[in-house]
Design a protein around this motif. Sequence first.
Motif, PDB file in Angstrom:
ATOM      1  N   GLU A 100      23.341   1.767 -33.941  1.00 15.93           N
ATOM      2  CA  GLU A 100      22.975   3.187 -33.947  1.00 15.93           C
ATOM      3  C   GLU A 100      21.456   3.361 -33.837  1.00 15.93           C
ATOM      4  OE1 GLU A 100      24.808   5.427 -37.085  1.00 15.93           O
ATOM      5  OE2 GLU A 100      26.826   4.984 -36.376  1.00 15.93           O
ATOM      6  N   VAL A 101      20.712   2.468 -34.460  1.00 18.61           N
ATOM      7  CA  VAL A 101      19.248   2.559 -34.331  1.00 18.61           C
ATOM      8  C   VAL A 101      18.843   2.319 -32.873  1.00 18.61           C
ATOM      9  CG1 VAL A 101      17.023   1.612 -35.002  1.00 18.61           C
ATOM     10  CG2 VAL A 101      18.832   1.806 -36.712  1.00 18.61           C
ATOM     11  N   GLY A 155      15.451  -4.850 -38.697  1.00 21.98           N
ATOM     12  CA  GLY A 155      14.973  -4.295 -39.974  1.00 21.98           C
ATOM     13  C   GLY A 155      13.476  -4.391 -40.116  1.00 21.98           C
ATOM     14  N   MET A 170      12.070  -2.565 -43.545  1.00 19.81           N
ATOM     15  CA  MET A 170      12.733  -1.296 -43.905  1.00 19.81           C
ATOM     16  C   MET A 170      11.938  -0.596 -45.010  1.00 19.81           C
ATOM     17  SD  MET A 170      16.662  -2.527 -43.339  1.00 19.81           S
ATOM     18  CE  MET A 170      16.429  -3.937 -44.410  1.00 19.81           C
ATOM     19  N   TYR A 176      24.730  -0.012 -38.329  1.00 18.30           N
ATOM     20  CA  TYR A 176      23.302   0.291 -38.531  1.00 18.30           C
ATOM     21  C   TYR A 176      22.456  -0.100 -37.326  1.00 18.30           C
ATOM     22  CZ  TYR A 176      18.798   0.163 -41.133  1.00 18.30           C
ATOM     23  OH  TYR A 176      17.508   0.343 -41.565  1.00 18.30           O
ATOM     24  N   LYS A 203      20.293   4.465 -51.192  1.00 17.11           N
ATOM     25  CA  LYS A 203      20.293   5.786 -50.599  1.00 17.11           C
ATOM     26  C   LYS A 203      19.565   5.656 -49.286  1.00 17.11           C
ATOM     27  CE  LYS A 203      18.307   8.741 -53.295  1.00 17.11           C
ATOM     28  NZ  LYS A 203      18.036   9.704 -54.379  1.00 17.11           N
ATOM     29  N   LYS A 204      20.324   5.643 -48.196  1.00 19.46           N
ATOM     30  CA  LYS A 204      19.729   5.483 -46.877  1.00 19.46           C
ATOM     31  C   LYS A 204      20.281   6.560 -45.955  1.00 19.46           C
ATOM     32  CE  LYS A 204      19.195   0.383 -46.802  1.00 19.46           C
ATOM     33  NZ  LYS A 204      17.886   0.032 -46.297  1.00 19.46           N
ATOM     34  N   LEU A 205      19.468   6.959 -44.998  1.00 15.26           N
ATOM     35  CA  LEU A 205      19.944   7.865 -43.953  1.00 15.26           C
ATOM     36  C   LEU A 205      20.677   7.017 -42.919  1.00 15.26           C
ATOM     37  CD1 LEU A 205      16.688   9.977 -43.550  1.00 15.26           C
ATOM     38  CD2 LEU A 205      18.781  10.663 -44.733  1.00 15.26           C
ATOM     39  N   MET A 206      21.962   6.814 -43.145  1.00 16.63           N
ATOM     40  CA  MET A 206      22.721   5.997 -42.191  1.00 16.63           C
ATOM     41  C   MET A 206      24.192   6.382 -42.270  1.00 16.63           C
ATOM     42  SD  MET A 206      22.979   2.243 -43.968  1.00 16.63           S
ATOM     43  CE  MET A 206      23.938   2.008 -45.472  1.00 16.63           C
ATOM     44  N   ASN A 207      24.976   5.782 -41.382  1.00 13.61           N
ATOM     45  CA  ASN A 207      26.419   5.963 -41.426  1.00 13.61           C
ATOM     46  C   ASN A 207      27.017   4.668 -41.975  1.00 13.61           C
ATOM     47  OD1 ASN A 207      26.614   8.699 -40.277  1.00 13.61           O
ATOM     48  ND2 ASN A 207      25.605   7.759 -38.530  1.00 13.61           N
ATOM     49  N   ASP A 266      20.595   2.753 -30.214  1.00 13.77           N
ATOM     50  CA  ASP A 266      21.004   3.893 -29.410  1.00 13.77           C
ATOM     51  C   ASP A 266      20.036   5.058 -29.624  1.00 13.77           C
ATOM     52  OD1 ASP A 266      22.719   5.247 -27.635  1.00 13.77           O
ATOM     53  OD2 ASP A 266      23.830   6.166 -29.284  1.00 13.77           O
ATOM     54  N   GLY A 267      19.634   5.270 -30.855  1.00 13.30           N
ATOM     55  CA  GLY A 267      18.653   6.319 -31.143  1.00 13.30           C
ATOM     56  C   GLY A 267      17.334   6.071 -30.433  1.00 13.30           C
ATOM     57  N   MET A 268      16.946   4.816 -30.362  1.00 17.37           N
ATOM     58  CA  MET A 268      15.684   4.493 -29.685  1.00 17.37           C
ATOM     59  C   MET A 268      15.742   4.808 -28.194  1.00 17.37           C
ATOM     60  SD  MET A 268      14.703   0.942 -31.692  1.00 17.37           S
ATOM     61  CE  MET A 268      13.099   0.656 -30.931  1.00 17.37           C
TER      62      MET A 268
END
Lengths: 331, 331
Positions: free
Chosen positions: A14-15, A56, A300, A11, A2-6, A17-19
């Motif tokens: 997207e991280v 990670g 993680m 993975y 269960k992870k908050l990801m697409n 890009d979020g940064m």
Amino acid sequence: MKKLMNEPVNYVDEVLDGMQLAHPRIFKVDGATGRVLRKPVLEPGRVGVVSGGGFGHLPMFAGYVGDGLLDACAVGDVFASPDMNPMLEAIRLADGGKGVLCIVGNYGGDKMNFAMACEFAEMEDIAVRQVLVTDDVASAPADQMNKRRGVAGMVYVMKIAGAAAAAGHDLAEVTSLAQRAADNCRSVGVALASCIVPQSGRPTFEIADDEIEIGMGIHGEPGVWRGKAKPADALAEELLTHLTGDLSLASGDRVSLLVNGLGATPVEELYILHRAARKILSEQGIDVAIARVGNYATSMEMAGASITLMKLDQQLETLLAAPATNPFWSV
Amino acid sequence: MKKLMNEPVNYVDEVLDGMQLAHPRIFKVDGATGRVLRKPVLEPGRVGVVSGGGFGHLPMFAGYVGDGLLDACAVGDVFASPDMNPMLEAIRLADGGKGVLCIVGNYGGDKMNFAMACEFAEMEDIAVRQVLVTDDVASAPADQMNKRRGVAGMVYVMKIAGAAAAAGHDLAEVTSLAQRAADNCRSVGVALASCIVPQSGRPTFEIADDEIEIGMGIHGEPGVWRGKAKPADALAEELLTHLTGDLSLASGDRVSLLVNGLGATPVEELYILHRAARKILSEQGIDVAIARVGNYATSMEMAGASITLMKLDQQLETLLAAPATNPFWSV
């Protein structure tokens, strides 16, 4: 899982890009590979500092890009070394004409790929040096230092190198200071629960609800002892024993103490462990000049912590205390 | 239960002691109760800012003591309001002759005890004001704002009030600015896994391996929806829908966006959620002027995240961007 990801395959990207979206004045995604994180504005005329490694472990490695820290960082897939291309791109970007220091964790892929990237950089007339970090005392005995993994001590080496470069030292001096930081760092970790690699979807290792494992690596590499969970005070004592002997610490020495969370451990518990370690060091007459508590090098959602000691001299202490501009390095 | 701790009964006090040991220039444990965390050096001649609340939410509440943030904070047991004594002590300590603002989360015990502490402070001729924070949109509908809980939005109110006090505003102005921050914050959370209260040793709630719960409170208060886990992009869309409508956001508005981890969620995932939220806000023409990503208001090892939006005006934006000296508030 269960992870908050697409999609797991996206993975890492997207991280990153979020940064850069969250911190546009600090992070910029770059490189033909899209796997370099760098400062948006690089200053020419001083030594560049780069690192790189598997993903990670945030803030390690890429999270430490920033003024007074890394200029650029190569980013791999989760728990997998970047190949030499983003490393070479990071070196080229960080080169402001005074050469580049590469800070390399002692893992096969990272070493091999940085070695190749450095060869190519030299062919482009970029002066390069490497410092290998081998701070994890649980991964090999003291007489086989070259087999020890690089873990949270990497952060100290990055900070010292970044501060030395910002202070205007030349490549030989920055390298020598970073090497001195690496030589004076020792770490050991304890894992309470496994992480899950997004693309596998399963825990990397199994550990019982009442068990802990001392000396486990940040990718779940086997540790040196597994047994029943202990109170924090007893655990701190055991962890520190692995460090103080190896560093030959004596009464009167000044150190920096990093109590690092592996990802899922509440900061409350890190402060309890910090307190326990402080009491023990204080009884031994060892002075903690600079303390760091928080998530610095993670896996993680792995639960647990590591303790790193860096023995300080006056120059290392000044460089460690120098300001840096980074979301993960506060006062 | 597997925690890095000693006796559960000493959990809070050992954490506070660890905090002052790690950051002696920022935190000092004080009060006859030993349950006040304060700045070691308090400046007279300006408004004091205090808060207080149950423990187990670090950095909230006590972690936000520092220059440009709180002057002092009352600390309760895990998930239990401090009684009025540490609150009154915090108010007395923070009073530099210009009065004290208390930032109160909307929980029964916190409200009642701060009300009493303020009455006693007034009898001692300390001018006091209170701002109640009610940012959790999932805890009651918009027409029952007074029933909404205070969650991560507390951090924004602390930051605005601390910056306003540091800028030399008087008590009425600091209160008015803090109230404006509170009025312009909305939050909603999603829980993936429970925390464990040290003295109980059991998960606070049960949730299946493939389930998430939207709107859950930071003590495990029931949410508004439980169901199968969703991709981060879909989750961000659903969470934001709860916020943007309630805040009446429109194209051209400027906001601060906080993607907050509940404790055990890797920062990698917070950046994925941040990216997803950014895309949606961007499509709506809403400009994220200041972003915050990390663990700001947690529930120990609870897994999950919350999203907070604060609608900005020029004055709030300036105060939010003002420097603060605190291990949990970096660039």
